[in-house]
Design a protein around this motif. Structure first.
Motif, PDB file in Angstrom:
ATOM      1  N   ASP A  81       0.799  -1.228   0.000  1.00 53.26           N
ATOM      2  CA  ASP A  81       0.000   0.000   0.000  1.00 53.26           C
ATOM      3  C   ASP A  81       0.831   1.277   0.000  1.00 53.26           C
ATOM      4  O   ASP A  81       0.273   2.372  -0.045  1.00 53.26           O
ATOM      5  N   VAL A  82       2.136   1.163   0.032  1.00 55.99           N
ATOM      6  CA  VAL A  82       2.989   2.352   0.093  1.00 55.99           C
ATOM      7  C   VAL A  82       2.772   3.234  -1.137  1.00 55.99           C
ATOM      8  O   VAL A  82       2.670   4.452  -1.024  1.00 55.99           O
ATOM      9  N   GLY A  83       2.679   2.624  -2.293  1.00 56.83           N
ATOM     10  CA  GLY A  83       2.476   3.386  -3.525  1.00 56.83           C
ATOM     11  C   GLY A  83       1.177   4.163  -3.537  1.00 56.83           C
ATOM     12  O   GLY A  83       1.107   5.267  -4.079  1.00 56.83           O
ATOM     13  N   LYS A  84       0.154   3.611  -2.924  1.00 56.31           N
ATOM     14  CA  LYS A  84      -1.140   4.298  -2.871  1.00 56.31           C
ATOM     15  C   LYS A  84      -1.086   5.523  -1.975  1.00 56.31           C
ATOM     16  O   LYS A  84      -1.729   6.529  -2.244  1.00 56.31           O
ATOM     17  N   VAL A  85      -0.332   5.430  -0.890  1.00 53.63           N
ATOM     18  CA  VAL A  85      -0.225   6.560   0.035  1.00 53.63           C
ATOM     19  C   VAL A  85       0.671   7.645  -0.543  1.00 53.63           C
ATOM     20  O   VAL A  85       0.399   8.826  -0.380  1.00 53.63           O
ATOM     21  N   ILE A  86       1.719   7.256  -1.261  1.00 51.26           N
ATOM     22  CA  ILE A  86       2.624   8.244  -1.853  1.00 51.26           C
ATOM     23  C   ILE A  86       2.012   8.859  -3.110  1.00 51.26           C
ATOM     24  O   ILE A  86       2.081  10.060  -3.311  1.00 51.26           O
ATOM     25  N   GLY A  87       1.393   8.055  -3.952  1.00 53.31           N
ATOM     26  CA  GLY A  87       0.755   8.566  -5.161  1.00 53.31           C
ATOM     27  C   GLY A  87       1.739   8.794  -6.289  1.00 53.31           C
ATOM     28  O   GLY A  87       2.947   8.679  -6.123  1.00 53.31           O
ATOM     29  N   LYS A  88       1.206   9.132  -7.457  1.00 52.76           N
ATOM     30  CA  LYS A  88       2.047   9.389  -8.616  1.00 52.76           C
ATOM     31  C   LYS A  88       2.883  10.635  -8.380  1.00 52.76           C
ATOM     32  O   LYS A  88       2.356  11.687  -8.035  1.00 52.76           O
ATOM     33  N   GLN A  89       4.175  10.481  -8.555  1.00 49.31           N
ATOM     34  CA  GLN A  89       5.157  11.549  -8.368  1.00 49.31           C
ATOM     35  C   GLN A  89       5.057  12.181  -6.977  1.00 49.31           C
ATOM     36  O   GLN A  89       5.387  13.345  -6.783  1.00 49.31           O
ATOM     37  N   GLY A  90       4.541  11.434  -6.003  1.00 51.20           N
ATOM     38  CA  GLY A  90       4.460  11.913  -4.628  1.00 51.20           C
ATOM     39  C   GLY A  90       3.370  12.924  -4.370  1.00 51.20           C
ATOM     40  O   GLY A  90       3.367  13.590  -3.334  1.00 51.20           O
ATOM     41  N   LYS A  91       2.427  13.049  -5.289  1.00 53.11           N
ATOM     42  CA  LYS A  91       1.406  14.089  -5.158  1.00 53.11           C
ATOM     43  C   LYS A  91       0.435  13.834  -4.013  1.00 53.11           C
ATOM     44  O   LYS A  91       0.001  14.775  -3.353  1.00 53.11           O
ATOM     45  N   THR A  92       0.090  12.581  -3.756  1.00 56.66           N
ATOM     46  CA  THR A  92      -0.816  12.278  -2.648  1.00 56.66           C
ATOM     47  C   THR A  92      -0.133  12.579  -1.316  1.00 56.66           C
ATOM     48  O   THR A  92      -0.726  13.194  -0.430  1.00 56.66           O
ATOM     49  N   ALA A  93       1.105  12.153  -1.178  1.00 59.41           N
ATOM     50  CA  ALA A  93       1.865  12.435   0.049  1.00 59.41           C
ATOM     51  C   ALA A  93       2.028  13.937   0.240  1.00 59.41           C
ATOM     52  O   ALA A  93       1.897  14.447   1.357  1.00 59.41           O
ATOM     53  N   GLN A  94       2.301  14.650  -0.823  1.00 58.05           N
ATOM     54  CA  GLN A  94       2.471  16.096  -0.731  1.00 58.05           C
ATOM     55  C   GLN A  94       1.164  16.776  -0.323  1.00 58.05           C
ATOM     56  O   GLN A  94       1.179  17.718   0.473  1.00 58.05           O
ATOM     57  N   ALA A  95       0.041  16.294  -0.830  1.00 57.94           N
ATOM     58  CA  ALA A  95      -1.252  16.858  -0.454  1.00 57.94           C
ATOM     59  C   ALA A  95      -1.530  16.618   1.032  1.00 57.94           C
ATOM     60  O   ALA A  95      -2.028  17.512   1.731  1.00 57.94           O
ATOM     61  N   MET A  96      -1.197  15.421   1.519  1.00 60.36           N
ATOM     62  CA  MET A  96      -1.382  15.129   2.941  1.00 60.36           C
ATOM     63  C   MET A  96      -0.500  16.038   3.795  1.00 60.36           C
ATOM     64  O   MET A  96      -0.939  16.537   4.838  1.00 60.36           O
ATOM     65  N   ARG A  97       0.723  16.268   3.356  1.00 58.80           N
ATOM     66  CA  ARG A  97       1.635  17.148   4.092  1.00 58.80           C
ATOM     67  C   ARG A  97       1.135  18.598   4.092  1.00 58.80           C
ATOM     68  O   ARG A  97       1.257  19.306   5.089  1.00 58.80           O
TER      69      ARG A  97
END
Length: 77
Positions: free
Chosen positions: A41-57
């Protein structure tokens, strides 16, 4: 703050039971959240090019700023 990130993470992953969120405070103005999810599930939390992780941050930073604090989100597998 912790509950909000945990809520988002659990809804992103296929196996929400593996989501763990630990909170620590290195100093009185900083909150550090460490998010652990299953390896699949790491890829789902990070997202494409880290966009999901960046949005969470970004959301976490906005919430922390209201309290006059600084927030850091680390994602581990």
């Amino acid at each position: 703050m912790k509950e909000f990130i945990e809520f988002i993470a659990k809804h992103l992953v296929d196996n929400p039971d593996t989501v763990q969120l630990e909170e620590s405070t290195p100093d009185e103005k900083t909150i550090e959240l460490t998010l652990k999810v299953g390896a699949e599930d790491v890829g789902k939390v990070i997202g494409k090019q880290g966009k999901t992780a960046q949005a969470m941050r970004t959301l976490l930073t906005a919430i922390a700023a209201k309290e006059g604090k600084r927030a850091i989100l680390k994602i581990l597998d």
